[in-house]
Design a protein around this motif. Sequence first.
Motif, short mmCIF file in Angstrom:
data_model
loop_
_atom_site.label_atom_id
_atom_site.label_comp_id
_atom_site.label_asym_id
_atom_site.label_seq_id
_atom_site.Cartn_x
_atom_site.Cartn_y
_atom_site.Cartn_z
N SER A 47 0.82 -1.22 0.00
CA SER A 47 0.00 0.00 0.00
C SER A 47 0.85 1.26 0.00
O SER A 47 0.38 2.33 -0.40
CB SER A 47 -0.93 0.01 1.22
N VAL A 48 2.11 1.14 0.43
CA VAL A 48 2.97 2.33 0.54
C VAL A 48 4.15 2.30 -0.42
O VAL A 48 4.75 3.33 -0.70
CB VAL A 48 3.48 2.49 1.98
N THR A 104 11.92 7.26 -2.38
CA THR A 104 10.61 6.70 -2.03
C THR A 104 9.64 7.83 -1.67
O THR A 104 9.96 8.72 -0.87
CB THR A 104 10.75 5.75 -0.83
N LYS A 105 8.46 7.80 -2.25
CA LYS A 105 7.47 8.87 -2.04
C LYS A 105 6.77 8.77 -0.69
O LYS A 105 6.42 9.76 -0.08
CB LYS A 105 6.43 8.84 -3.16
N ALA A 106 6.56 7.55 -0.21
CA ALA A 106 5.84 7.37 1.06
C ALA A 106 6.68 7.88 2.23
O ALA A 106 7.92 7.80 2.22
CB ALA A 106 5.50 5.90 1.26
N SER A 107 6.02 8.40 3.25
CA SER A 107 6.72 8.90 4.44
C SER A 107 7.13 7.73 5.33
O SER A 107 6.59 6.63 5.25
CB SER A 107 5.81 9.85 5.22
N ASP A 145 4.20 6.45 7.42
CA ASP A 145 3.28 5.56 6.69
C ASP A 145 3.87 4.16 6.54
O ASP A 145 3.17 3.15 6.69
CB ASP A 145 2.95 6.15 5.32
N ILE A 146 5.17 4.11 6.25
CA ILE A 146 5.82 2.80 6.08
C ILE A 146 5.86 2.06 7.41
O ILE A 146 5.63 0.84 7.46
CB ILE A 146 7.24 2.98 5.50
#
Length: 315
Positions: free
Chosen positions: A162-163, A198-201, A204-205
């Motif tokens: 999802s991330v 990587t775009k996700a923070s 979030d990961i």
Amino acid sequence: MEAMIERCAGLDVHQETVVACVLFGPLDKKPKTSIETFSTTTTGLLALSDWLSTLQVSDVVMESTGVYWKPIWNILEGSFHLVLANARHVKNVPGRKTDVKDAEWLAKLLRCGLIESNFVPPEDIRDLRDLTRYRKKLIHHRTSEQNRIHKILQDANIKLTSVLSDIFGVSGRRILEAILNGEKIETDGLRKMVDGRTKASITDIANAINGRIRRHHRDMLRYHWEHMGYLEQTIEELEKQIDQLLSPYRKEVELLDGIPGVNKAAAATFIAEMGVDMSVFKSAKHLASWAGVSPGNYESAGKKKRVKPHKEIKL
């Protein structure tokens, strides 16, 4: 039927034996017949080659039955003009089915020039074809293992997919290896694992990997992970061998690579399947028909019926 070849042979190929029928004599008279049975061991096939040479045979035909024709082709190649016949095109009359009759029927059809040979590429292209087809199989197996890893992660409520757009990228592999090793992933450690692109923070990961993973999940992940690593190593070795076999065809690879939508891997598949000598095909239409990208003709009582392509080369 008008005879066209003075000395020819038909081979009825089986796993353990091959029945050979030689027809020889003047074209305007009934030919003489000589029939022998040989073993498909190397010794037996060499004896077959010597026997055909003794009878001064020029052309030899055999059916493309499974893989049994290949060792015979490899032994006889270079000594005779070989013809590989499509089994559907040379069926004998029902009720007269014996090994001897089959070999004799093939020889009669070849003597009259009624058999059109299947395309068999040179030896180096055949080797390249084996490697590219095996690479395709291994890539499918690798994808299956990746899908199984996805399934186990979902079962453990780990939402990496999802991330991360690709959990088998640089960041995803580092995180998965830490999970496999049973490490406790802190925020600082996670920040070192995640690639800067990587775009996700990080938050979030961290929330995504906070699942309920059990020993069973780790064991299953390890089995699939190790197998996936083995497959990737084998694919890498295959790529090196394919690149070596493509060395004489760099110009052709560059030309194919220039086609929109065709990369070097697809170019290797094109060369492996079709070869580089286009003179073996009568025209571009024949090549398209052979590759299975054009439908055949089926007309009955003046009406043309819909026909799908019979096969397809998958890149």
